[in-house]
Design a protein around this motif. Structure first.
Motif, PDB file in Angstrom:
ATOM      1  N   ASP A 128       0.928  -1.130   0.355  1.00 21.84           N
ATOM      2  CA  ASP A 128      -0.165  -0.051   0.184  1.00 21.84           C
ATOM      3  C   ASP A 128       0.615   0.880   0.463  1.00 21.84           C
ATOM      4  OD1 ASP A 128      -2.275  -1.312   0.531  1.00 21.84           O
ATOM      5  OD2 ASP A 128      -2.649  -1.151   1.475  1.00 21.84           O
ATOM      6  N   PHE A 129       1.704   1.466   0.627  1.00 22.42           N
ATOM      7  CA  PHE A 129       2.612   2.610   0.927  1.00 22.42           C
ATOM      8  C   PHE A 129       3.304   2.649  -0.478  1.00 22.42           C
ATOM      9  CE2 PHE A 129       6.361   4.879   1.193  1.00 22.42           C
ATOM     10  CZ  PHE A 129       6.233   5.966   2.570  1.00 22.42           C
ATOM     11  N   ASP A 130       3.962   1.779  -0.981  1.00 20.20           N
ATOM     12  CA  ASP A 130       4.331   2.179  -2.309  1.00 20.20           C
ATOM     13  C   ASP A 130       3.849   2.079  -3.424  1.00 20.20           C
ATOM     14  OD1 ASP A 130       7.512   0.803  -1.366  1.00 20.20           O
ATOM     15  OD2 ASP A 130       6.696  -1.418  -1.978  1.00 20.20           O
ATOM     16  N   ARG A 131       2.170   1.620  -3.527  1.00 19.06           N
ATOM     17  CA  ARG A 131       1.491   2.563  -4.205  1.00 19.06           C
ATOM     18  C   ARG A 131       0.941   3.816  -4.400  1.00 19.06           C
ATOM     19  NH1 ARG A 131      -2.085  -1.285  -3.331  1.00 19.06           N
ATOM     20  NH2 ARG A 131      -3.752   0.283  -2.093  1.00 19.06           N
ATOM     21  N   ARG A 132       0.692   4.398  -2.305  1.00 19.72           N
ATOM     22  CA  ARG A 132       0.298   5.463  -2.388  1.00 19.72           C
ATOM     23  C   ARG A 132       1.212   6.565  -1.980  1.00 19.72           C
ATOM     24  NH1 ARG A 132      -4.009   2.135   1.366  1.00 19.72           N
ATOM     25  NH2 ARG A 132      -2.416   3.024   2.288  1.00 19.72           N
ATOM     26  N   GLY A 133       2.040   5.960  -1.247  1.00 20.72           N
ATOM     27  CA  GLY A 133       3.280   6.757  -1.271  1.00 20.72           C
ATOM     28  C   GLY A 133       2.582   7.415   0.304  1.00 20.72           C
ATOM     29  N   TYR A 134       1.901   6.724   1.287  1.00 19.73           N
ATOM     30  CA  TYR A 134       1.983   6.890   2.896  1.00 19.73           C
ATOM     31  C   TYR A 134       1.071   5.437   2.391  1.00 19.73           C
ATOM     32  CZ  TYR A 134      -2.929   8.312   1.302  1.00 19.73           C
ATOM     33  OH  TYR A 134      -4.207   7.788   0.426  1.00 19.73           O
ATOM     34  N   GLY A 135       1.071   5.079   4.263  1.00 20.16           N
ATOM     35  CA  GLY A 135       0.538   4.023   4.798  1.00 20.16           C
ATOM     36  C   GLY A 135       0.896   3.674   6.252  1.00 20.16           C
ATOM     37  N   TRP A 136       0.063   2.513   6.573  1.00 18.48           N
ATOM     38  CA  TRP A 136       0.908   2.208   8.326  1.00 18.48           C
ATOM     39  C   TRP A 136       2.097   1.927   7.836  1.00 18.48           C
ATOM     40  CZ3 TRP A 136      -2.697   3.958  10.650  1.00 18.48           C
ATOM     41  CH2 TRP A 136      -4.307   3.810  10.371  1.00 18.48           C
ATOM     42  N   LEU A 137       2.700   3.030   9.099  1.00 18.00           N
ATOM     43  CA  LEU A 137       4.959   2.961   9.626  1.00 18.00           C
ATOM     44  C   LEU A 137       5.186   2.055  10.775  1.00 18.00           C
ATOM     45  CD1 LEU A 137       5.222   6.366   7.667  1.00 18.00           C
ATOM     46  CD2 LEU A 137       5.871   4.517   6.808  1.00 18.00           C
ATOM     47  N   ALA A 138       6.460   1.412  11.174  1.00 16.41           N
ATOM     48  CA  ALA A 138       6.427   1.135  12.232  1.00 16.41           C
ATOM     49  C   ALA A 138       7.215   2.048  13.069  1.00 16.41           C
ATOM     50  CB  ALA A 138       7.550   0.118  11.823  1.00 16.41           C
ATOM     51  N   VAL A 139       6.911   2.121  14.496  1.00 14.54           N
ATOM     52  CA  VAL A 139       6.987   3.179  14.969  1.00 14.54           C
ATOM     53  C   VAL A 139       8.508   2.792  16.167  1.00 14.54           C
ATOM     54  CG1 VAL A 139       6.422   4.797  17.254  1.00 14.54           C
ATOM     55  CG2 VAL A 139       5.230   3.598  15.313  1.00 14.54           C
ATOM     56  N   GLU A 140       9.313   3.440  16.258  1.00  8.53           N
ATOM     57  CA  GLU A 140      10.246   2.789  17.424  1.00  8.53           C
ATOM     58  C   GLU A 140      11.108   3.814  17.652  1.00  8.53           C
ATOM     59  OE1 GLU A 140      15.132   2.980  14.867  1.00  8.53           O
ATOM     60  OE2 GLU A 140      14.009   1.160  14.828  1.00  8.53           O
ATOM     61  N   VAL A 141      11.147   3.624  19.031  1.00 14.56           N
ATOM     62  CA  VAL A 141      12.346   4.805  19.763  1.00 14.56           C
ATOM     63  C   VAL A 141      13.295   4.600  19.390  1.00 14.56           C
ATOM     64  CG1 VAL A 141      13.198   4.557  22.518  1.00 14.56           C
ATOM     65  CG2 VAL A 141      10.575   3.514  22.719  1.00 14.56           C
ATOM     66  N   ALA A 142      13.549   6.299  19.312  1.00 15.63           N
ATOM     67  CA  ALA A 142      14.624   6.687  18.498  1.00 15.63           C
ATOM     68  C   ALA A 142      16.002   6.618  19.294  1.00 15.63           C
ATOM     69  CB  ALA A 142      14.717   8.118  18.053  1.00 15.63           C
ATOM     70  N   ALA A 143      15.726   6.400  21.109  1.00 14.14           N
ATOM     71  CA  ALA A 143      17.529   6.283  21.410  1.00 14.14           C
ATOM     72  C   ALA A 143      17.740   4.858  21.479  1.00 14.14           C
ATOM     73  CB  ALA A 143      17.444   6.779  22.700  1.00 14.14           C
ATOM     74  N   THR A 144      16.967   4.301  21.281  1.00 10.87           N
ATOM     75  CA  THR A 144      17.463   2.524  21.244  1.00 10.87           C
ATOM     76  C   THR A 144      17.080   1.554  19.970  1.00 10.87           C
ATOM     77  OG1 THR A 144      15.293   2.264  22.064  1.00 10.87           O
ATOM     78  CG2 THR A 144      16.886   2.519  23.549  1.00 10.87           C
ATOM     79  N   GLY A 145      16.536   2.745  19.709  1.00 12.23           N
ATOM     80  CA  GLY A 145      16.215   1.583  18.103  1.00 12.23           C
ATOM     81  C   GLY A 145      14.825   0.341  18.127  1.00 12.23           C
TER      82      GLY A 145
END
Length: 179
Positions: free
Chosen positions: A54-71
Motif C-alpha cells: 500500500d505504501f509503495d502504491r500510494r506513498g503513505y500508509g502504516w509505518l513502524a514506530v521505534e524508540v529513537a534512543a534504542t531502536g
C-alpha cells in the motif's frame, strides 16, 4: 518519505526485524482487545506485506514506530484510505503500540508527526480517526492531538459482527484546525 522523527520516536518503513515483535503484539489479547481476533504469525507477517505494498502504491500508509534512543520497535502509526463500505470516505490516521509502550505519550507523539506529514506534505484537507466506542484510550489520543467527534457521525462497522466491537466513533481534524 523515508521516515518521520520526533523528540523520542522514529516512524519509518518496516524492516524484517519488526516481524517478530509485530507478531507478538498481534498475539497479545490486550493489544487486540478493540480489534478482534488474535493474529497468527502468518497473518501478522501478511499484514506487513500489505502495508508495504500500500505504501509503495500510494506513498503513505502504516509505518513502524521505534524508540529513537534504542531502536526498539514499539508498534505502528500512519495514514490509510478508509475501507470501502464504510459510511464515509477519506484518509484515516491510526496507531497501535505494544503494551510495554503504553502510558508514555508515544501514541500522541507519533500521531502528531503523522498529522503534520498528512497536512503539510501530502496536502490532505482532513484526516479521520475511527475506533470502537469502548476504546477510551485511543479516543483520548484523538482528543489530545486536536481531533473532535460529532456523535451524529458514530456508526456500526458493517464489517464486524454484532457485539461490543461493532459500535464505532469517528473523529475528525481539518488542516486549518491544528494547534
Amino acid at each position: 518519505m523515508t521516515e518521520l522523527r520526533t523528540e523520542r520516536l522514529t516512524v519509518r518503513r518496516w524492516r524484517d526485524s519488526d516481524l517478530e515483535p509485530w507478531a507478538a503484539m498481534n498475539a497479545d489479547p490486550e493489544v487486540r482487545e478493540h480489534l478482534g481476533d488474535l493474529l497468527t504469525r502468518e497473518r501478522s507477517d501478511a499484514s506487513v506485506a500489505r502495508f508495504q505494498a500500500d505504501f509503495d502504491r500510494r506513498g503513505y500508509g502504516w509505518l513502524a514506530v521505534e524508540v529513537a534512543a534504542t531502536g526498539e520497535f514499539i508498534g505502528f502509526a500512519g495514514l490509510d484510505q478508509v475501507d470501502d463500505g464504510m459510511p464515509f470516505t477519506g484518509v484515516e490516521i491510526g496507531w497501535r503500540l505494544a503494551r510495554s509502550a503504553w502510558g508514555h505519550g508515544y501514541a500522541s507523539e507519533a500521531a502528531l508527526a503523522v498529522l503534520a506529514h498528512g497536512f503539510d506534505t501530502l496536502g490532505l484537507p482532513e484526516i479521520l480517526a475511527v475506533t470502537t466506542a469502548t476504546n477510551h484510550r485511543s479516543q483520548a489520543v484523538m482528543r489530545r492531538i486536536g481531533m473532535t467527534r460529532d456523535p451524529a457521525d458514530d456508526f456500526d462497522d458493517p464489517t464486524v459482527p454484532e457485539g461490543p466491537l461493532r459500535p464505532n466513533v469517528l473523529y475528525r481534524i481539518a488542516r486549518g484546525a491544528r494547534t
